[in-house]
Design an enzyme around this catalytic site. Structure first.
Site, mmCIF file in Angstrom:
data_model
loop_
_atom_site.group_PDB
_atom_site.id
_atom_site.type_symbol
_atom_site.label_atom_id
_atom_site.label_comp_id
_atom_site.label_asym_id
_atom_site.label_seq_id
_atom_site.Cartn_x
_atom_site.Cartn_y
_atom_site.Cartn_z
ATOM 1 C CG HIS A 82 1.029 -0.401 -2.770
ATOM 2 N ND1 HIS A 82 1.397 -1.620 -3.294
ATOM 3 C CD2 HIS A 82 -0.225 -0.157 -3.237
ATOM 4 C CE1 HIS A 82 0.422 -2.085 -4.052
ATOM 5 N NE2 HIS A 82 -0.581 -1.225 -4.030
ATOM 6 C CB CYS A 83 5.133 -2.161 1.560
ATOM 7 S SG CYS A 83 6.137 -1.754 0.124
ATOM 8 C CB ILE A 84 2.343 -1.026 5.739
ATOM 9 C CG1 ILE A 84 1.814 0.396 5.517
ATOM 10 C CG2 ILE A 84 3.862 -1.038 5.810
ATOM 11 C CD1 ILE A 84 2.069 1.325 6.701
#
Length: 337
Positions: free
Chosen positions: A327-329
């Site tokens: 999700h972070c990237i």
């Protein structure tokens, strides 16, 4: 005056934006580390590409090597980067009540001006992506990152005191002021405040409390919570507290614990491996895997709460070693009309 709303992640999407690793801690210092980072970011991009288009921001110095790892079907945009966490450096997309696409450009300052972070280039990425997407730019005076908010598409947002009110971000703001800005920018009329994130994420090299590794709302009235079931891990108490706080705030909600991976530590201490940090795409879910017995259990839960979507798992251990997850990237762009 346009009323902007951040859609649920499961709403129809036009594409997913990403940023490719650039020289620094995310890329690594050795040939093997650099290869691992590039392959992992590419694996996530190709997993998304099975469901919808991907646009990758690539630093000018990495263009030639990026093309060796990325499919020709991935659109590459050249722009200077400090790092590769598109969720945080990119904008948060919203839709107007007339169907127009908007992009909230938060102030990005390296996760609260962390001593190890650089953001002289990344602070411009939100505006760049807004321009490239054709979205209306919505400038915000609030220091925030996309990983610091989770919405259900029905007006509820999950936030953490350690991020939105944390030192180096908006420590002089009140909760009321934060909630007013979230209402103006993403249409949230109900904020559920959690105290902080997972233990590892609150340490020196973490985000100091991003909620997208702790809890997600697959649909209104349903919340997934990172469930550390081993009392030997410090997140055992964190998970219990978060579940209790959500149950108190929303007594009628269905709270689903997603068991944490069984591995507890790495060379740096207690891990923050989490299946919560997944990405929902058109007809699919890109999930984190850890070569762990709980990978299958987590995938089954994701299949149940996102019915009709194919769950595709990517080994997220190289991402978590560098400070984040799937999700972070990634940053989804909702379909507009």
């Amino acid at each position: 005056m346009t009323q902007w709303t951040m859609p649920a992640e499961g709403a129809p999407q036009d594409k997913v934006w990403m940023a490719y690793p650039v020289k620094g801690y995310s890329l690594g210092d050795t040939d093997s580390a650099r290869d691992e980072a590039r392959r992992t970011w590419a694996a996530v991009a190709h997993a998304v590409l099975d469901f919808e288009p991907v646009t990758m921001i690539v630093d000018p110095g990495e263009i030639s090597v990026a093309r060796q790892y990325l499919s020709a079907d991935i659109d590459i945009v050249e722009a200077p980067l400090n790092d590769a966490w598109a969720r945080d450096i990119g904008p948060t997309f919203v839709l107007g009540d007339d169907g127009r696409l908007g992009a909230v450009d938060w102030i990005f300052n390296g996760w609260g001006a962390a001593s190890w972070a650089q953001w002289d280039k990344d602070q411009h990425v939100g505006k760049l992506i807004a321009e490239l997407s054709g979205a209306e730019l919505i400038a915000s005076p609030m220091i925030n990152e996309g990983g610091g908010i989770q919405v259900d598409g029905d007006g509820t947002v999950l936030v953490t005191e350690s991020v939105q009110l944390g030192e180096g971000r908006n420590s002089l703001w009140s909760k009321t002021e934060v909630e007013a800005e979230l209402s103006r920018t993403i249409g949230a009329d109900r904020a559920i405040w959690l105290p902080h994130g997972l233990t590892r994420d609150n340490e020196k090299f973490g985000t100091r409390g991003h909620v997208d590794i702790v809890a997600a709302m697959p649909s209104p009235g349903v919340v997934l919570v990172h469930d550390q079931q081993n009392p030997d891990h410090p997140d055992f108490e964190v998970s219990a507290r978060i579940k209790a706080l959500i149950a108190e705030a929303e007594p009628g909600w269905e709270i689903i614990g997603v068991p944490a991976p069984t591995v507890l530590t790495d060379d740096e201490g207690p891990v923050d491996y989490s299946y919560i940090n997944h990405l929902v795409v058109n007809d699919g879910v890109i999930a984190c895997s850890f070569d762990d017995p709980n990978d299958a259990r987590a995938a089954a839960i994701l299949s149940e709460v996102y019915p009709g979507r194919t769950v595709t798992a990517v080994d997220a251990r190289p991402l978590f070693e560098r400070g984040g997850g799937v999700h972070c990237i990634t940053q989804q762009q909702p379909a507009s009309r």
